[in-house]
Design an enzyme around this catalytic site. Structure first.
Site, PDB file in Angstrom:
ATOM      1  CG  ASP A 478     -68.081   0.876  67.207  1.00  0.00           C
ATOM      2  OD1 ASP A 478     -68.122   1.597  68.210  1.00  0.00           O
ATOM      3  OD2 ASP A 478     -67.098   0.837  66.450  1.00  0.00           O
ATOM      4  NE  ARG A 482     -62.816  -1.067  66.802  1.00  0.00           N
ATOM      5  CZ  ARG A 482     -63.326  -2.094  66.103  1.00  0.00           C
ATOM      6  NH1 ARG A 482     -62.830  -3.296  66.252  1.00  0.00           N
ATOM      7  NH2 ARG A 482     -64.326  -1.898  65.286  1.00  0.00           N
ATOM      8  CG  ASP A 483     -58.664   3.521  68.286  1.00  0.00           C
ATOM      9  OD1 ASP A 483     -59.302   2.517  67.898  1.00  0.00           O
ATOM     10  OD2 ASP A 483     -57.738   4.026  67.629  1.00  0.00           O
ATOM     11  CD  GLU A 484     -64.578   2.111  65.131  1.00  0.00           C
ATOM     12  OE1 GLU A 484     -63.636   1.322  65.182  1.00  0.00           O
ATOM     13  OE2 GLU A 484     -65.285   2.257  64.124  1.00  0.00           O
ATOM     14  CG  ASP A 491     -72.495  -1.516  64.086  1.00  0.00           C
ATOM     15  OD1 ASP A 491     -72.442  -0.988  62.965  1.00  0.00           O
ATOM     16  OD2 ASP A 491     -71.493  -1.964  64.662  1.00  0.00           O
ATOM     17  CD1 TRP A 551     -73.093   1.996  59.401  1.00  0.00           C
ATOM     18  CD2 TRP A 551     -73.604   0.366  57.945  1.00  0.00           C
ATOM     19  NE1 TRP A 551     -72.398   0.863  59.768  1.00  0.00           N
ATOM     20  CE2 TRP A 551     -72.683  -0.144  58.896  1.00  0.00           C
ATOM     21  CE3 TRP A 551     -74.067  -0.491  56.963  1.00  0.00           C
ATOM     22  CZ2 TRP A 551     -72.242  -1.470  58.872  1.00  0.00           C
ATOM     23  CZ3 TRP A 551     -73.616  -1.810  56.927  1.00  0.00           C
ATOM     24  CH2 TRP A 551     -72.717  -2.282  57.871  1.00  0.00           C
ATOM     25  CD  GLU A 763     -65.248  -5.486  64.811  1.00  0.00           C
ATOM     26  OE1 GLU A 763     -64.229  -5.686  65.504  1.00  0.00           O
ATOM     27  OE2 GLU A 763     -65.438  -4.429  64.173  1.00  0.00           O
ATOM     28  CG  HIS A 784     -68.611  -4.841  67.206  1.00  0.00           C
ATOM     29  ND1 HIS A 784     -67.505  -4.358  67.850  1.00  0.00           N
ATOM     30  CD2 HIS A 784     -68.766  -4.063  66.100  1.00  0.00           C
ATOM     31  CE1 HIS A 784     -67.022  -3.339  67.162  1.00  0.00           C
ATOM     32  NE2 HIS A 784     -67.778  -3.126  66.097  1.00  0.00           N
TER      33      HIS A 784
END
Ligand code: BGC
Length: 913
Positions: A478, A482-484, A491, A551, A763, A784
């Protein structure tokens, strides 16, 4: 032989000269390059041999296909002798063209890896925990609780220069390998991310040239955390995907002239120690103390007496498999555009582009100087780094100098998403810039380009391309900052068609679709992220992160798209059961053909603009979206089944489609063509997925346009609707509305971020606005790709390069541009699996001029926006038919120029104004 005919791009399983395959019937492909009109292949003969020399002989020893009368140049399955571990396969193709001339390709190759567990002799080893416990500095991590990478080494005798040396390596964690002081390969972050409960990648390297051959050699391995034991996803603790013990296994096979083979295997005799890397983690960054380097540690004469023995650990009971996609590499480097000392000793470098990667440091500083490097996508109004949106990711690298002159350093086991680099801690001033940005991502080969007379639109296309590069890192993530950094399915499917135009992503998605299937539940539910997120201590749990509408449906959309774009029937066959299980599950849980049950963490039209938020959270919209996707899944399944000759299944899925469509209509469609939920996305899904009664399509399209008009020609969709917005408007007869939206630059619009300096896709539509500044940092990435899915339409409808749906793999194209008043010219190209298409047009007061190229061996239906043939200047095209103000021509390969009078286009109602 005729001149100008070239056989190029020889690929095996989509990869160029891949090593260590485990596919026993690999597929071969190539392209034909020739400008001659009508150039094509009449027959082909593929030869595969175990040595390059053997190819010259009349019969290749592994496979000689003989002359096959065929135009097919891709997805050609190897049908030769059964292949075994370590086999080397050299291949070429002989082509006869339509003039009867013969052509020979260059030679390409692939090798087979270690097939089956018996071939893998090496143990799995880990560092003795003592090496960390006794190391005071390594036990005091500088930033957060991160793993300390460890080093391993082994020296071994060699009996002269090897004829061939091959290294096989796999890990739970990440490895970087050196042989006799030299780095093995250029891969980064290897082995890449998989569902570790099911499989782990093994990488294969030809290291023949790295072994000096003089008596003694040595191998060194650095082992770090990565996806296995580091932070991934929004979590407070490490090892969401694996556990805290990193381990690896390596097997070096040295073959001498005469056939003798020596094998060096990992076992407890390998020595281990901590080194200069104090800590390293994707999210947190890397800390490196150059004073702790072990000089010459991967050379044979290094003294490792103080190092400890490695621990042998249990061999993971999962499949070791070959990586099917291009490895992660440094793809390019960027020098900063500016350097700004925002306060004494705090330097901010702007590289002018939001990327994923790291900064390479070049400094000359006193020993012990501690340099800190931080990363951000944006600056705050006061010029300092904006890092709030990184959430738990610290994204901080630290380098401590050894002070012996110029020092060059880059991290190994981390990456950051950034446009700005902050450097602090320099003890002495550095001239110019002391950092170079390194762009890292999976090396998917470039495929398409787009540019046009409006620089903001060109930039928009480029922003989509950059977000793709920055996020296609082993899996489609994604975001890179960041912490992802998770493989979110929604996506990925929304952007997939755009992605296929920008880059050759066939190998990338072949690999990822395996992760997707590995993550499927026993009931047949596809996940929302792949590899699937394991249960964590915060945020949502595992049970919520499956089955999300739009998704989880990526489990059908990916194979369908890859099949269409690359002609890949094997992908469909190999995931057929998984796809069928998903459709079975949907039918089982929703007996009345509305998808209302088991929706779990249903995201709806994720991040639609705030004014539509009530619709996103409001369940009828979510139910509508979920049901539409179910219908679309069934339609795709039916289409794939038909094409593969699975007729009974095709009928079953056609029936499912009809039932879901009927339920959709009775629940969501009013008699006048309006929808029960008045959002742009509701209309877009109904139109794009063929869910309306034929007679209501026009009325629904008119309502959609009215909705856009009421918003003063602005869009309001989120991730899901956006992909369909411009294609649906254009095909429903409103290309001028699509162009209006494209060229709109006030909020919310595609060009609003571009006008405000975006170099990637944001995003959110409102990631930053003039009124409110930055959106809340809790979820505000500037990288994103989903909202950049308009890239597909730029290629397919603006430049007019689109698949002909009657033929997969672009062996036939539909060339149909929609010229528009707001753009003076457009230029695009797309390298398909069947060769290079080009299309460029220019609009002047009097005429519209269009140049296009169809690659050798392909053909196209060409749509010219004019009603009468006399108004068109063209050459070499045969008129097929006239349809709705278009002239349709059939064209063979070659380059063409067409000129149409503007007045004639107006008469046909065809130039969008
Ligand atoms: C991600 C999205 C993703 C979503 C699921 C977010 O945190 O960044 O892009 O699809 O979660 O709704």
């Amino acid at each position: 032989m005729s001149s100008g005919f070239r056989i190029d791009n020889l690929r095996c399983e989509y990869l160029s000269n891949p090593l260590g395959l485990d596919e026993r019937k690999p597929r071969l492909s190539y392209t034909l390059e020739c400008g001659r009109r009508g150039a094509k292949q009449v027959s082909r003969r593929i030869q595969v041999a175990s040595t390059e020399e053997a190819l010259e002989l009349v019969t290749a020893d592994l496979w000689d296909s003989g002359t096959v009368q065929s135009e097919v140049v891709s997805q050609i399955e190897y049908e030769g002798k059964a292949l075994g571990s370590r086999d080397r396969c050299f291949w070429r193709v002989l082509v006869e063209d339509e003039l009867g001339h013969s052509h020979i390709s260059p030679v390409a190759m692939w090798t087979m890896g270690l097939l089956g567990k018996e071939a893998w002799l090496s143990k799995w080893i880990a560092a003795d925990p003592e090496v960390i416990e006794r190391d005071e500095e390594a036990t005091v991590p500088t930033l957060k609780d991160c793993g300390t990478p460890t080093q391993f080494r082994k020296s071994f005798p060699v009996n002269g220069a090897p004829a061939r040396a091959t290294l096989y390596v796999t890990a739970r964690g990440l490895v970087e390998v050196e042989l006799d002081g030299k780095r093995v390969g250029k891969d980064l972050l290897a082995p890449e991310w998989t569902d570790y409960d099911t499989r782990i990648h093994c990488r294969t390297y030809d290291v023949t040239d790295l072994i000096s051959g003089a008596g003694q050699s040595a191998i060194g391995v650095i082992l770090g955390d990565g996806w296995w034991s580091g932070y991934v996803g929004w979590q407070e603790t490490r090892a969401r995907y694996g556990d805290l013990q990193n381990s690896f296994s390596a097997q070096l096979e040295i073959e001498y002239e005469g056939g003798k083979v020596e094998t060096i295997c990992t076992d407890s005799t390998w020595r281990c120690e901590t080194g200069p890397i104090l800590s390293s983690d994707f999210m947190m960054g890397e800390s490196y103390d150059a004073r702790r380097e072990h000089d010459g540690w991967s050379l044979p004469d290094f003294d490792d007496a103080g190092w400890l023995s490695s621990l042998e650990v249990e061999t993971p009971a999962v499949e070791l498999c070959s990586q099917r996609s291009e490895p992660v590499r440094i793809i390019e480097t960027i020098e900063p555009l500016s350097k700004n000392e925002i306060e004494p000793g705090v330097f901010i470098f702007d590289i002018g582009q939001n990327i994923s990667g790291w900064a390479r440091l070049k400094v000359r500083q006193p020993r012990g100087t501690r340099i800190q490097i931080r990363f951000g996508e944006k600056l705050k109004p006061d010029g300092t780094l904006y890092t709030e949106n990184l959430r738990l990711a610290k994204s901080t690298d630290v380098y401590i100098c050894k002070g012996d002159g110029e020092e060059l350093w880059q991290p190994r086991f981390t990456f950051h998403g950034f446009q700005y680099i902050e450097v602090t801690g320099l003890a002495e001033p550095e001239e110019g810039s002391c950092v170079t940005a390194c762009v890292i991502h999976s090396g998917t080969p470039p495929a398409g380009e787009f540019k046009c007379s409006n620089p903001d639109v060109t930039r928009l296309w480029k922003n989509g391309l950059w977000s793709q590069k920055d996020n296609f890192l082993s899996v489609p993530t994604d975001c890179p900052q960041r912490d992802e950094r998770l493989g979110w399915m929604g996506d990925a499917q929304i952007f997939l068609r755009t992605a296929t135009y920008n880059m050759d992503v066939a190998g990338f998605f072949t690999k990822w679709m395996v992760d997707v299937e590995d993550a499927q539940t026993e009931e047949g539910i596809f996940p929302d992220t792949a590899p699937r997120l394991r249960e964590g201590e915060n945020f949502i749990g595992l049970d919520d992160l499956i089955g999300g509408a739009a998704w989880a449906d990526a489990g059908i959309i990916i194979p369908h798209t890859i099949w269409r774009v690359y002609g890949d029937t094997r992908m469909v066959e190999s995931h057929w059961q998984a796809m069928t299980a998903w459709l079975d599950y949907l039918e089982r849980t929703n007996p009345n053909y509305l998808r209302l049950n088991d929706l779990r963490n249903n995201y709806g039209d994720w991040l639609c603009i705030p004014s539509d938020r009530e619709f996103r959270t409001h369940s009828p919209m979510k139910n509508l979206l979920a049901t539409a996707y179910w219908a679309s899944d069934a339609a795709m399944m039916a289409e794939m089944a038909r094409s593969l000759g699975k007729n009974a299944e095709a009928e079953r899925f056609e029936e499912t489609f009809e039932k879901v469509k009927a339920a959709f209509q009775s629940e969501f469609v009013n008699e006048d063509g309006s929808m029960t939920v008045e959002t742009q996305t509701a209309y877009l899904l109904a139109l794009a997925m063929n869910l309306l009664p034929e007679e209501l399509r026009d009325a629904a399209a008119a309502r959609l346009v009215e909705n856009i008009y009421k918003l003063d020609w602005h869009l309001s969709t989120g991730f899901v609707g956006i992909r369909f917005l411009n294609p649906v408007l254009t095909e429903a007869g409103y290309p001028e509305v699509a162009y209006k939206l494209l060229l709109q630059d006030t909020y919310p619009s595609w060009l609003y971020p571009v006008k405000h300096g975006a170099t990637t896709i944001w995003e959110r539509w409102n990631g930053w606005t003039e009124e409110d500044g930055f959106f809340e940092p809790t979820m505000n990435s500037f990288n994103h790709y989903s909202l950049g899915s308009v890239g597909e339409w730029l290629y397919s409808h603006v430049a007019g390069i689109e698949l002909d749906h009657t033929a997969c793999g672009f062996s036939k194209a539909k060339l149909k541009p929609y010229p528009c008043q707001g753009l003076d010219w457009v230029e695009a190209s797309y390298r398909s699996v069947n060769g290079l298409y080009k299309s460029s047009w220019r609009l002047s007061d009097e005429t519209w001029n269009w140049d296009f190229t169809i690659p050798a061996n392909a053909s196209a239906t060409v749509w010219v926006p004019a009603a009468e043939e006399e108004t068109v200047e063209s050459e070499g095209l045969d008129l097929l038919e006239k349809r709705d103000g278009w002239l349709l021509y059939e064209a063979v390969s070659g380059s063409y120029q067409i000129s149409v009078q503007r007045s004639a286009m107006r008469a046909a109602g065809k130039v969008a104004t």
